[in-house]
Design a protein around this motif. Structure first.
Motif, short mmCIF file in Angstrom:
data_model
loop_
_atom_site.label_atom_id
_atom_site.label_comp_id
_atom_site.label_asym_id
_atom_site.label_seq_id
_atom_site.Cartn_x
_atom_site.Cartn_y
_atom_site.Cartn_z
N LEU A 212 28.50 52.29 -30.28
CA LEU A 212 28.36 53.51 -31.06
C LEU A 212 29.25 53.48 -32.31
CD1 LEU A 212 27.36 56.45 -31.38
CD2 LEU A 212 29.26 57.15 -29.88
N ARG A 213 30.50 53.10 -32.14
CA ARG A 213 31.41 53.08 -33.28
C ARG A 213 31.02 51.98 -34.27
NH1 ARG A 213 36.64 52.33 -33.20
NH2 ARG A 213 36.83 53.79 -34.93
N MET A 214 30.54 50.85 -33.76
CA MET A 214 30.08 49.78 -34.65
C MET A 214 28.86 50.22 -35.45
SD MET A 214 30.61 46.47 -32.15
CE MET A 214 30.05 45.29 -33.38
N ALA A 215 27.94 50.93 -34.78
CA ALA A 215 26.75 51.42 -35.48
C ALA A 215 27.14 52.38 -36.59
CB ALA A 215 25.80 52.09 -34.49
N HIS A 216 28.08 53.29 -36.29
CA HIS A 216 28.50 54.25 -37.30
C HIS A 216 29.29 53.60 -38.43
CE1 HIS A 216 28.07 58.05 -34.57
NE2 HIS A 216 26.91 57.52 -34.92
N ALA A 217 29.89 52.46 -38.14
CA ALA A 217 30.61 51.73 -39.18
C ALA A 217 29.69 50.84 -40.01
CB ALA A 217 31.72 50.88 -38.56
N ARG A 460 21.12 68.40 -39.74
CA ARG A 460 22.52 68.53 -40.14
C ARG A 460 23.39 67.52 -39.38
NH1 ARG A 460 26.75 71.85 -38.17
NH2 ARG A 460 25.29 72.86 -36.72
N ALA A 461 24.02 66.63 -40.11
CA ALA A 461 24.92 65.66 -39.47
C ALA A 461 26.12 66.40 -38.88
CB ALA A 461 25.39 64.62 -40.48
N ARG A 462 26.52 66.00 -37.69
CA ARG A 462 27.67 66.60 -37.03
C ARG A 462 28.23 65.62 -36.01
NH1 ARG A 462 25.74 69.13 -32.10
NH2 ARG A 462 23.45 69.03 -32.00
N PRO A 463 29.46 65.80 -35.60
CA PRO A 463 30.08 64.86 -34.66
C PRO A 463 29.40 64.89 -33.30
CG PRO A 463 31.74 66.20 -35.77
CD PRO A 463 30.41 66.83 -36.07
N GLY A 464 29.58 63.80 -32.56
CA GLY A 464 29.11 63.71 -31.20
C GLY A 464 30.10 62.94 -30.37
N VAL A 465 29.62 61.98 -29.60
CA VAL A 465 30.51 61.22 -28.72
C VAL A 465 31.50 60.37 -29.53
CG1 VAL A 465 30.56 59.45 -26.92
CG2 VAL A 465 28.85 61.25 -26.84
N ASP A 466 31.12 59.96 -30.72
CA ASP A 466 32.04 59.23 -31.60
C ASP A 466 33.00 60.23 -32.22
OD1 ASP A 466 33.34 57.36 -33.09
OD2 ASP A 466 31.70 57.00 -34.49
N SER A 467 33.86 60.81 -31.39
CA SER A 467 34.69 61.95 -31.77
C SER A 467 36.03 61.50 -32.33
CB SER A 467 34.92 62.84 -30.54
OG SER A 467 35.41 62.05 -29.46
#
Length: 471
Positions: A212-217, A460-467
């Motif tokens: 998840l963090r790699m995807a968001h990066a 609307r973009a918002r935080p999730g598990v990648d908190s």
């Protein structure tokens, strides 16, 4: 207690505004949860399809924080294999108090209560007088959060009652079994201002959180496709006379043909793609094999005269579904619990710069890897492991520690007054393949629309598990 949450609307008010929740019954209204079947596993009685009347919604629950509280008071409903194992994870958190437990089997409730006392807490109240005694538990005023770990038939009824009684509620997978029930849980969460969450532990697996963090990066480039599954040989457990409290899980194989348990595979991939947080799932097409595995297992292992010989299995041994998102991405889901195979949740993600596949974990990214040789996924741990896994490198509990990470994070959000990492819209979306895959298979794979449970908030973009780590 410093929770200043406004009192929710009265049960009478909410019941009046949600009566007859709209939503297509998809011709399977007789399959859903009847409260009185919470522990026995007996088949639920047929009931009429809810009339399609306009729903009245409240304000969105997307991004709504819990009220801050110094101590989180928890009740557990259902103390079998799952609920009985989860209680010790709550007891491991010093700011959590287990105030009440409920199960029709008194020995299970007493065992849970003994664990609470052994942890140095006051003995919890016990509710063991039949399958509806959870209603008395939910009427208490010393409960902030309810953990529901009963058979699937009862999930909807208990979650509904919890919100009507002013409690936040987390439900083991799946959150409900019918589309109309999913809509009603969404409506009730908005109207009562209480969160209703799918307790999806796989979203907190170490590999899942790293991907998840790699995807968001941006390590995978633009995301294109993913896959998730629940491929787990449960034949011996489903025919065991002691593992489940009655044959409730096996009986679902006599009722539905689709993906009975999509959440473990769907949830993590939905997180990777920010479903409900910038993208959304719009349709599902499903296909199923013949239903042969359970009957073959029964013939080989069950004696003549066993009650299972009266059952006719219709659930596909292997269900394969393709979910399409608003951005054109594809998510493949699989479900197979009735044939011999090693355990796998597949857990893959692909984009314009490479791909990750689990079971076993392997990765191939440009420019890090070349020559068609898989790379070492562990090489990305130092940079991309989630802060929760860096703080809890060796967490207690089952499933490799993901259960503890989930409980810790949820209780942390309740204590600090943060929004939960996922909400009722995620619960409804991740569970929607249960009724919709069945409908698609019956229609020879015809696509079924996945409702926009967020009613437009998905844009609307918002935080999730990648908190972000709390201060």
């Amino acid at each position: 207690m410093d929770d200043q949450t406004p009192r929710p609307p009265s049960r009478r008010t909410v019941l009046r505004t949600t009566a007859g929740a709209a939503g297509a019954g998809l011709g399977i209204a007789a399959v859903g949860g009847q409260t009185a079947r919470a522990a026995t596993g007996s088949a639920p009685a047929a009931r009429p399809e809810a009339p399609a009347v306009p729903r009245r919604r409240g304000a969105t629950m997307a991004g709504v924080p819990f009220q801050r509280r110094s101590t989180v008071r928890v009740a557990l409903v259902g103390l079998g294999n799952r609920g009985g194992s989860m209680i010790r994870l709550y007891l491991a958190l010093p700011w959590v108090r287990v105030t009440a437990v409920c199960d029709p089997v008194r020995e299970k409730a007493e065992r849970a209560a003994a664990a609470v006392v052994a942890a140095g807490q006051p003995a919890p109240a016990l509710y063991t007088h039949g399958e509806d005694d959870y209603e008395n538990l939910l009427a208490r005023t010393d409960i902030d959060f309810v953990h529901v770990a009963t058979p699937w038939d009862s999930h909807f009824a208990i979650a509904r009652s919890a919100m009507l009684n002013g409690k936040h509620v987390g439900v083991e997978c799946p959150v409900a079994m019918e589309l109309a029930e999913l809509w009603e849980l969404v409506d009730l969460s908005e109207q009562t201002r209480r969160h209703c969450m799918q307790l999806e532990n796989c979203c907190y697996g170490r590999n899942e959180m790293r991907v998840l963090r790699m995807a968001h990066a941006g390590k995978f480039g633009e995301l294109l496709h993913g896959a998730g599954a629940y491929n787990h040989d449960l034949r011996a457990l489903m025919f065991s006379p002691t593992y489940y409290e009655g044959p409730w899980r096996r009986l679902w194989h006599t009722r539905l043909r689709g993906d009975l348990y999509p959440n473990h595979g769907f949830g993590p991939v939905a997180n990777y793609m920010d479903v409900n947080r910038g993208d959304r799932a719009v349709s599902i097409s499903s296909f199923g094999t013949p239903a042969l595995g359970l009957a073959e297992y029964r013939a080989a292992h069950m004696p003549p005269g066993d009650p299972s010989w009266k059952e006719t299995y219709v659930e596909s041994d292997r269900t394969v579904s393709m979910v399409r998102t608003a951005k054109g991405r594809l998510i493949r889901l699989e479900h197979d619990v009735s044939t011999p195979h090693p355990y796998s949740r597949i857990n893959s993600l692909g984009g314009t710069r490479g791909v990750f596949e689990d079971y076993p974990a392997r990765i191939y990214l440009e420019p890090d890897h070349k020559d068609d040789v898989w790379g070492d996924f562990s090489a990305y741990a130092a940079e991309f492991d989630h802060w929760l896994w860096k703080e809890h490198a060796n967490p207690p509990g089952g499933h490799g520690g993901m259960d503890y990470i989930m409980v810790h994070r949820l209780m942390q959000c309740l204590q600090l007054g943060l929004p939960p990492d996922f909400d009722v819209y995620d619960a409804a979306t991740w569970t929607a393949p249960v009724p919709l895959s069945h409908a698609s298979i019956k229609a020879n794979g015809a696509p079924q629309e996945i409702p926009d449970f967020t009613r437009g908030e998905w844009r609307r973009a918002r935080p999730g598990v990648d908190s972000a780590k709390p201060a």
